[in-house]
Design a protein around this motif. Structure first.
Motif, PDB file in Angstrom:
ATOM      1  N   UNK A 158       0.846  -1.210   0.000  1.00 57.41           N
ATOM      2  CA  UNK A 158       0.000   0.000   0.000  1.00 57.41           C
ATOM      3  C   UNK A 158       0.874   1.251   0.000  1.00 57.41           C
ATOM      4  N   UNK A 159       0.402   2.290  -0.692  1.00 56.39           N
ATOM      5  CA  UNK A 159       1.183   3.512  -0.751  1.00 56.39           C
ATOM      6  C   UNK A 159       0.343   4.730  -1.007  1.00 56.39           C
ATOM      7  N   UNK A 160       0.893   5.898  -0.665  1.00 54.27           N
ATOM      8  CA  UNK A 160       0.274   7.190  -0.958  1.00 54.27           C
ATOM      9  C   UNK A 160       1.389   8.102  -1.476  1.00 54.27           C
ATOM     10  N   UNK A 161       1.005   9.150  -2.232  1.00 55.20           N
ATOM     11  CA  UNK A 161       2.027  10.012  -2.809  1.00 55.20           C
ATOM     12  C   UNK A 161       1.485  11.400  -3.105  1.00 55.20           C
ATOM     13  N   UNK A 162       2.422  12.362  -3.170  1.00 57.88           N
ATOM     14  CA  UNK A 162       2.163  13.718  -3.663  1.00 57.88           C
ATOM     15  C   UNK A 162       3.337  14.093  -4.570  1.00 57.88           C
ATOM     16  N   UNK A 163       3.143  15.064  -5.480  1.00 57.21           N
ATOM     17  CA  UNK A 163       4.245  15.475  -6.371  1.00 57.21           C
ATOM     18  C   UNK A 163       5.068  16.614  -5.805  1.00 57.21           C
ATOM     19  N   UNK A 171      -7.916   2.509  10.889  1.00 59.89           N
ATOM     20  CA  UNK A 171      -8.239   3.535   9.919  1.00 59.89           C
ATOM     21  C   UNK A 171      -7.186   4.642   9.936  1.00 59.89           C
ATOM     22  N   UNK A 172      -6.619   4.916   8.765  1.00 55.46           N
ATOM     23  CA  UNK A 172      -5.694   6.019   8.565  1.00 55.46           C
ATOM     24  C   UNK A 172      -6.388   7.061   7.704  1.00 55.46           C
ATOM     25  N   UNK A 173      -6.429   8.293   8.197  1.00 50.25           N
ATOM     26  CA  UNK A 173      -7.013   9.402   7.455  1.00 50.25           C
ATOM     27  C   UNK A 173      -5.881  10.266   6.902  1.00 50.25           C
ATOM     28  N   UNK A 174      -5.791  10.326   5.580  1.00 47.76           N
ATOM     29  CA  UNK A 174      -4.723  11.066   4.922  1.00 47.76           C
ATOM     30  C   UNK A 174      -5.250  12.370   4.332  1.00 47.76           C
ATOM     31  N   UNK A 175      -4.407  13.400   4.375  1.00 43.42           N
ATOM     32  CA  UNK A 175      -4.677  14.646   3.669  1.00 43.42           C
ATOM     33  C   UNK A 175      -3.367  15.119   3.065  1.00 43.42           C
ATOM     34  N   UNK A 176      -3.399  15.431   1.760  1.00 43.43           N
ATOM     35  CA  UNK A 176      -2.176  15.849   1.081  1.00 43.43           C
ATOM     36  C   UNK A 176      -2.388  17.099   0.266  1.00 43.43           C
ATOM     37  N   UNK A 177      -1.284  17.708  -0.139  1.00 39.81           N
ATOM     38  CA  UNK A 177      -1.350  18.924  -0.959  1.00 39.81           C
ATOM     39  C   UNK A 177      -0.362  18.828  -2.109  1.00 39.81           C
ATOM     40  N   UNK A 178      -0.657  19.599  -3.162  1.00 38.87           N
ATOM     41  CA  UNK A 178       0.293  19.797  -4.251  1.00 38.87           C
ATOM     42  C   UNK A 178       1.475  20.606  -3.698  1.00 38.87           C
ATOM     43  N   UNK A 179       2.519  20.733  -4.497  1.00 40.61           N
ATOM     44  CA  UNK A 179       3.787  21.255  -3.997  1.00 40.61           C
ATOM     45  C   UNK A 179       3.704  22.704  -3.520  1.00 40.61           C
ATOM     46  N   UNK A 180       3.936  22.940  -2.220  1.00 39.13           N
ATOM     47  CA  UNK A 180       3.958  24.318  -1.719  1.00 39.13           C
ATOM     48  C   UNK A 180       5.107  25.149  -2.291  1.00 39.13           C
ATOM     49  N   UNK A 181       6.160  24.502  -2.760  1.00 40.95           N
ATOM     50  CA  UNK A 181       7.274  25.242  -3.358  1.00 40.95           C
ATOM     51  C   UNK A 181       6.808  25.998  -4.607  1.00 40.95           C
ATOM     52  N   UNK A 182       5.794  25.459  -5.281  1.00 41.85           N
ATOM     53  CA  UNK A 182       5.185  26.115  -6.435  1.00 41.85           C
ATOM     54  C   UNK A 182       3.926  26.878  -6.048  1.00 41.85           C
ATOM     55  N   UNK A 183       3.625  26.924  -4.755  1.00 42.43           N
ATOM     56  CA  UNK A 183       2.431  27.580  -4.215  1.00 42.43           C
ATOM     57  C   UNK A 183       1.160  26.969  -4.809  1.00 42.43           C
ATOM     58  N   UNK A 184       1.149  25.661  -4.952  1.00 43.71           N
ATOM     59  CA  UNK A 184      -0.004  24.961  -5.511  1.00 43.71           C
ATOM     60  C   UNK A 184      -0.853  24.260  -4.442  1.00 43.71           C
ATOM     61  N   UNK A 185      -0.507  24.457  -3.193  1.00 39.77           N
ATOM     62  CA  UNK A 185      -1.261  23.716  -2.166  1.00 39.77           C
ATOM     63  C   UNK A 185      -2.684  24.251  -2.034  1.00 39.77           C
ATOM     64  N   UNK A 186      -3.635  23.314  -1.973  1.00 39.95           N
ATOM     65  CA  UNK A 186      -5.045  23.612  -1.720  1.00 39.95           C
ATOM     66  C   UNK A 186      -5.521  22.588  -0.699  1.00 39.95           C
ATOM     67  N   UNK A 187      -6.025  23.046   0.411  1.00 42.16           N
ATOM     68  CA  UNK A 187      -6.322  22.142   1.518  1.00 42.16           C
ATOM     69  C   UNK A 187      -7.682  21.490   1.352  1.00 42.16           C
ATOM     70  N   UNK A 188      -7.682  20.169   1.386  1.00 39.24           N
ATOM     71  CA  UNK A 188      -8.918  19.399   1.209  1.00 39.24           C
ATOM     72  C   UNK A 188      -9.519  18.964   2.533  1.00 39.24           C
ATOM     73  N   UNK A 189      -8.902  19.344   3.637  1.00 41.75           N
ATOM     74  CA  UNK A 189      -9.411  18.915   4.934  1.00 41.75           C
ATOM     75  C   UNK A 189      -9.139  17.435   5.169  1.00 41.75           C
ATOM     76  N   UNK A 190      -9.872  16.874   6.138  1.00 42.34           N
ATOM     77  CA  UNK A 190      -9.723  15.457   6.465  1.00 42.34           C
ATOM     78  C   UNK A 190     -10.929  14.678   5.955  1.00 42.34           C
ATOM     79  N   UNK A 191     -10.796  13.386   5.750  1.00 40.49           N
ATOM     80  CA  UNK A 191     -11.944  12.581   5.293  1.00 40.49           C
ATOM     81  C   UNK A 191     -13.112  12.682   6.257  1.00 40.49           C
ATOM     82  N   UNK A 192     -14.294  12.521   5.727  1.00 34.20           N
ATOM     83  CA  UNK A 192     -15.499  12.578   6.562  1.00 34.20           C
ATOM     84  C   UNK A 192     -15.434  11.496   7.622  1.00 34.20           C
TER      85      UNK A 192
END
Length: 314
Positions: free
Chosen positions: A118-123, A183-204
């Protein structure tokens, strides 16, 4: 003092400058040669963190970051594949996988043994754009910037390769996974170095009466303070990041002199607590596995993957 004496002294001074310049050049070449060697001295950093609910079995996260893969990096590919022998419960990839336009296929081949888990990722920015030659001294002036008209990398195909193997894309999104009965609740963002982060909050459902049976994990590439503050204040139990390369060119006995973001340099690598507005979250910043192909050296900062073992409190 006659002319012959002055000429003799001038020649002596000239020879002294030549010797000094030659010694400096030799030292520089020696340091560069050492840095070329160290970039392939891969290590596994192991950490333990007691943040699981009581009574839970240990849970092992393999944290990969900043692979910066280039075709024909056979030592790196072999080492990446060997990490599958650790049998992690989860792989977390925090971006900057590529450093060449033809790196997608060999990188997926190198990671194939790990894609079974199992895995999770962001760019990171170097998943979107190829690196370009830079003056290393520019990093002393502040975080790096993407040059105009950068060369695009095939991030969609790499993301598809990860996704088809079952890894979950957390780019500006959240998702829950049940792993080893928890249960693992994940929240990720696009690269803040490019100022692309948009917060999706946590899963319901993450905030509920049984929230203590959930673990909230935030995944980002670049650990800018504004992002660490956001996730810490929103209740993350753990934050995983990369980007800094641990400083990459460090001073022995001192450490990093740059972090390539606004993170204090002493936090450029390692597991530390981050506090904001009365809340505290453990943050693991990976020192990273690779380098830009235009700066292929590491000094006093060996490339690393991190095996983070989560446990219940005693």
């Amino acid at each position: 003092m006659n002319i012959d004496t002055l000429a003799s002294r001038a020649r002596a001074i000239g020879r002294g400058f030549a010797v000094t310049a030659g010694a400096g050049a030799a030292a520089g070449m020696a340091a560069f040669g050492y840095g070329l060697w160290e970039k392939n001295q891969f290590v596994l950093r192991e950490e333990t963190l007691a943040i699981l609910p009581p009574g839970r079995e240990p849970f092992r996260i393999l944290h990969l970051s900043d692979i910066h893969f280039v075709p024909r990096q056979d030592k790196k590919a072999d080492w990446l594949g060997s990490l599958a022998d650790l049998r992690p419960d989860l792989v977390v990839n925090t971006g900057d996988n590529l450093s060449h336009v033809k790196a997608v296929d060999p990188l997926l081949a190198a990671l194939k043994p790990l894609l079974q888990f199992p895995g999770v990722f962001v760019p990171g920015s170097n998943d979107y754009f190829a690196p370009s030659p830079k003056n290393p001294a520019a990093y002393l002036l502040g975080p790096s910037k993407v040059k105009p008209k950068p060369i695009a990398l095939d991030w969609p195909r790499l993301r598809s390769g990860f996704g088809m193997s079952g890894w979950v894309d957390l780019t500006n999104r959240n998702q829950s996974l049940v792993l080893k009965g928890m249960r693992f609740d994940f929240s990720g963002v696009d690269d803040p170095h490019l100022k692309r982060e948009r917060y999706a909050g946590w899963p319901r459902g993450t905030v509920s009466q049984d929230a203590n049976d959930h673990l909230r994990v935030a995944v980002i590439h670049a650990p800018y303070q504004r992002v660490l503050d956001h996730f810490t204040e929103s209740g993350a139990d753990l934050l995983l990041a990369g980007h800094t390369h641990g400083g990459q060119l460090c001073i022995p006995g001192y450490g990093a002199i740059v972090s390539n973001c606004d993170l204090p340099t002493w936090r450029a690598k390692g597991l530390n607590d981050w506090s904001s507005n009365g809340s505290t979250t453990p943050v693991n910043v990976s020192g990273g596995i690779g380098t830009s192909r235009f700066a292929p050296v590491r000094i006093a900062c060996k490339p690393e993957a991190v095996l983070l073992t989560l446990t219940s409190p005693n």
